[in-house]
Design a protein around this motif. Sequence first.
Motif, PDB file in Angstrom:
ATOM      1  N   VAL A  35      61.759  69.278  34.116  1.00  0.00           N
ATOM      2  CA  VAL A  35      62.926  69.403  33.254  1.00  0.00           C
ATOM      3  C   VAL A  35      63.255  70.869  32.993  1.00  0.00           C
ATOM      4  N   ARG A  50      66.895  57.066  34.531  1.00  0.00           N
ATOM      5  CA  ARG A  50      66.300  56.232  33.480  1.00  0.00           C
ATOM      6  C   ARG A  50      65.036  55.565  34.017  1.00  0.00           C
ATOM      7  N   LEU A  54      63.522  65.577  38.356  1.00  0.00           N
ATOM      8  CA  LEU A  54      63.673  64.590  37.280  1.00  0.00           C
ATOM      9  C   LEU A  54      63.083  63.250  37.689  1.00  0.00           C
ATOM     10  N   LEU A 100      58.888  59.200  25.665  1.00  0.00           N
ATOM     11  CA  LEU A 100      58.790  60.624  25.354  1.00  0.00           C
ATOM     12  C   LEU A 100      57.555  60.977  24.534  1.00  0.00           C
ATOM     13  N   THR A 113      69.641  66.604  28.924  1.00  0.00           N
ATOM     14  CA  THR A 113      69.046  66.083  27.694  1.00  0.00           C
ATOM     15  C   THR A 113      68.028  65.009  28.036  1.00  0.00           C
ATOM     16  N   LEU A 114      67.013  64.902  27.191  1.00  0.00           N
ATOM     17  CA  LEU A 114      66.006  63.843  27.293  1.00  0.00           C
ATOM     18  C   LEU A 114      66.044  63.032  26.010  1.00  0.00           C
ATOM     19  N   THR A 150      62.217  56.648  29.226  1.00  0.00           N
ATOM     20  CA  THR A 150      62.906  57.924  28.980  1.00  0.00           C
ATOM     21  C   THR A 150      64.209  57.959  29.773  1.00  0.00           C
ATOM     22  N   ALA A 165      66.857  60.779  31.195  1.00  0.00           N
ATOM     23  CA  ALA A 165      67.257  62.170  31.454  1.00  0.00           C
ATOM     24  C   ALA A 165      68.715  62.156  31.894  1.00  0.00           C
TER      25      ALA A 165
END
Length: 348
Positions: A309, A290, A256, A296, A327-328, A336, A338
């Motif tokens: 991911v 973050r 991530l 995205l 979740t994204l 973004t 995650a």
Amino acid sequence: MRRLLADLPLSMAVSVVAAVFIGLVTGHFVENLVVSIVIGIVAFTIVNGGRLLWWDRRGWGVREWVPFLALAVATAPVAHFTGLRVGGMMLGISTPTLAEYPTPARMSMVLFTMLGTMIMVVLVRYRERVRRIEEEHAAARLRAEIIERQALQVQLRLLQAQIEPHMLFNTLANLQGLIAIDPDRASEMLDQLIQYLRATLSVSRAESTTLEQEFAAMQAYLGLMGVRMGERLAYRLELPPELKTARLPTMLLQPLVENAIVHGLEPKVDGGEIVVKASVAGDSLVIEVRDTGLGLIQVSSRRGSGVGVSTTRERLEALYGDRATITLTPASPQGTLARLTLPLETTA
């Protein structure tokens, strides 16, 4: 002997049922109850004992039923006469002698005894067969669970193997380029690579690690990336002290964080910041990665942007099923977010 004693309560239960039936027909319930129990114990001990000693060891077939029936027929009059005599002595009533014993009424009771004994033995054998089938099914389920766990471990190892070489190859490629044009930065990158390997190699082959160890590995990784990106990369890690012993799958955060750098910050001219934060929500551990990168929409158009991911999602599915999620979402004001949510587990 243990099996024989374990089966005796069934013979007594069948004997009580027989005594109730006879008592309703002839009266004298107490006398019939005592005599029936004695007859049942004697008959069941002989016939079921023979089954345990002989037939169950040899196996059951058509030929084995013939001597079994013969034993039941021979046992019935012995058990009935013995039951009358012993029951009479226990109750203090007169009972027929061997010479007085044969009468049509008693012969019918001998037949009744033989049928009752065979029913008891068949019920015991059926119960043992059901128990044996249940044990076989339980053993089969256990073997299936072991095979499933082994397959799961192989799957997790394969997924983890997709993560580890990717970053190392990229770092070595950058290191090779820096050696010729900037030896000082190459030396700094090599130092950071050593720190990263020291932080990860000790736990990378384990099935799980602590959040403290995982954050230490991310600290080393981001330090390594900081050498490569310079002032274009800023980062911050927030780990509450009470969560340092929380357990999670090893190497869970790296894909991530790497995804945020490769597809979010590196393509951005002025770079940005990454914040890795752990917290608790009820019984769940929540970890957020973050970044202030491209976001995205821009990232989704880049080829291969979802590998980290998707790999993490597959590992979570294999380990936790629907008890863990990833979740994204767009981060505010840009970038973004995650978010990992998994069961909170701590070391003892």
